[in-house]
Design an enzyme around this catalytic site. Sequence first.
Site, PDB file in Angstrom:
ATOM      1  N   ARG A  58       0.828  -1.224   0.000  1.00 43.58           N
ATOM      2  CA  ARG A  58       0.000   0.000   0.000  1.00 43.58           C
ATOM      3  C   ARG A  58       0.853   1.260   0.000  1.00 43.58           C
ATOM      4  O   ARG A  58       0.396   2.335  -0.411  1.00 43.58           O
ATOM      5  CB  ARG A  58      -0.996  -0.028   1.172  1.00 43.58           C
ATOM      6  CG  ARG A  58      -2.244  -0.807   0.816  1.00 43.58           C
ATOM      7  CD  ARG A  58      -3.019  -1.233   2.013  1.00 43.58           C
ATOM      8  NE  ARG A  58      -2.428  -2.426   2.605  1.00 43.58           N
ATOM      9  CZ  ARG A  58      -2.574  -2.806   3.853  1.00 43.58           C
ATOM     10  NH1 ARG A  58      -3.295  -2.091   4.675  1.00 43.58           N
ATOM     11  NH2 ARG A  58      -2.002  -3.907   4.288  1.00 43.58           N
ATOM     12  N   GLU A 110       4.491 -10.882  14.183  1.00 43.38           N
ATOM     13  CA  GLU A 110       3.853 -11.509  15.345  1.00 43.38           C
ATOM     14  C   GLU A 110       4.160 -13.010  15.359  1.00 43.38           C
ATOM     15  O   GLU A 110       4.461 -13.588  16.395  1.00 43.38           O
ATOM     16  CB  GLU A 110       2.356 -11.245  15.281  1.00 43.38           C
ATOM     17  CG  GLU A 110       1.704 -11.329  16.630  1.00 43.38           C
ATOM     18  CD  GLU A 110       0.244 -10.949  16.561  1.00 43.38           C
ATOM     19  OE1 GLU A 110      -0.177 -10.360  15.546  1.00 43.38           O
ATOM     20  OE2 GLU A 110      -0.466 -11.278  17.515  1.00 43.38           O
TER      21      GLU A 110
HETATM   22  P1  AMP Z   1       4.211  -2.748  11.578  1.00 45.98           P
HETATM   23  O1  AMP Z   1       5.465  -3.307  10.984  1.00 45.98           O
HETATM   24  O2  AMP Z   1       3.729  -3.482  12.765  1.00 45.98           O
HETATM   25  O3  AMP Z   1       4.319  -1.238  11.831  1.00 45.98           O
HETATM   26  O4  AMP Z   1       3.065  -2.969  10.504  1.00 45.98           O
HETATM   27  C1  AMP Z   1       2.962  -2.140   9.419  1.00 45.98           C
HETATM   28  C2  AMP Z   1       2.553  -2.851   8.167  1.00 45.98           C
HETATM   29  O5  AMP Z   1       1.547  -3.825   8.383  1.00 45.98           O
HETATM   30  C3  AMP Z   1       1.985  -1.847   7.188  1.00 45.98           C
HETATM   31  O6  AMP Z   1       2.472  -2.146   5.895  1.00 45.98           O
HETATM   32  C4  AMP Z   1       0.492  -2.005   7.305  1.00 45.98           C
HETATM   33  O7  AMP Z   1      -0.102  -1.915   6.043  1.00 45.98           O
HETATM   34  C5  AMP Z   1       0.275  -3.383   7.910  1.00 45.98           C
HETATM   35  N1  AMP Z   1      -0.627  -3.354   9.079  1.00 45.98           N
HETATM   36  C6  AMP Z   1      -0.286  -3.636  10.359  1.00 45.98           C
HETATM   37  N2  AMP Z   1      -1.325  -3.545  11.191  1.00 45.98           N
HETATM   38  C7  AMP Z   1      -2.376  -3.176  10.441  1.00 45.98           C
HETATM   39  C8  AMP Z   1      -3.757  -2.870  10.722  1.00 45.98           C
HETATM   40  N3  AMP Z   1      -4.272  -2.956  11.968  1.00 45.98           N
HETATM   41  N4  AMP Z   1      -4.542  -2.490   9.688  1.00 45.98           N
HETATM   42  C9  AMP Z   1      -4.035  -2.408   8.431  1.00 45.98           C
HETATM   43  N5  AMP Z   1      -2.768  -2.667   8.113  1.00 45.98           N
HETATM   44  C10 AMP Z   1      -1.928  -3.051   9.091  1.00 45.98           C
END
Ligand code: AMP
Length: 174
Positions: free
Chosen positions: A61, A98
């Site tokens: 995205r 996770e």
């Molecule tokens: P993080 O590495 O945990 O910051 O996760 C970020 C990536 O995971 C981004 O590319 C987001 O598009 C996706 N992502 C993580 N959590 C969500 C959520 N609750 N809703 C939508 N996309 C998420």
Amino acid sequence: MAVDAIRDAIKDVVDFPKEGIVFKDITPVLRSEKLFEEAIDLLVAPYMDSPPDCVVGIESRGFIFGSAMALRLGTGFVPIRKKGKLPRETFEESYELEYGEATIEIHRDALKPGERAVLVDDLLATGGTARAALGLLERLGVEVVGVDFLVELTFLNGRERLSGYPVNALIAFD
Ligand code: AMP
């Protein structure tokens, strides 16, 4: 206000892609020519006076927002992709999910040392993805002038992992 309309358009999807996650679905923002344009205008606003050399987007995205920002700013675009997709020599960074691990890559010659780049993704959650992307840009010797997100989930404290970088998010959910 534009930001409120964008916030209202983002839909919560409970237990997607797995139980316990509230997924923020940004596709209604993209579907609206008005909201999509306003989101891009807000994202590029800090850089209009002094555009970067390049916008870097994180798969997938981040590609949508990043490429639209690049066109507005009159710059090129560099993709950071999941492992195995880029065809030439890359740098790679792995990070914890996770469950398990993910690896992202950038072409080694995508940016020159000292070039000014803006890094973009749709959403900041734990910050693991963006931190790994910054690791790639650090290895290229790029100057990161901004790290931009449409959405920040503030309760996950992802911003702390990006300390030292100028982080901007249009919309915070807490
Ligand atoms: P993080 O590495 O945990 O910051 O996760 C970020 C990536 O995971 C981004 O590319 C987001 O598009 C996706 N992502 C993580 N959590 C969500 C959520 N609750 N809703 C939508 N996309 C998420």
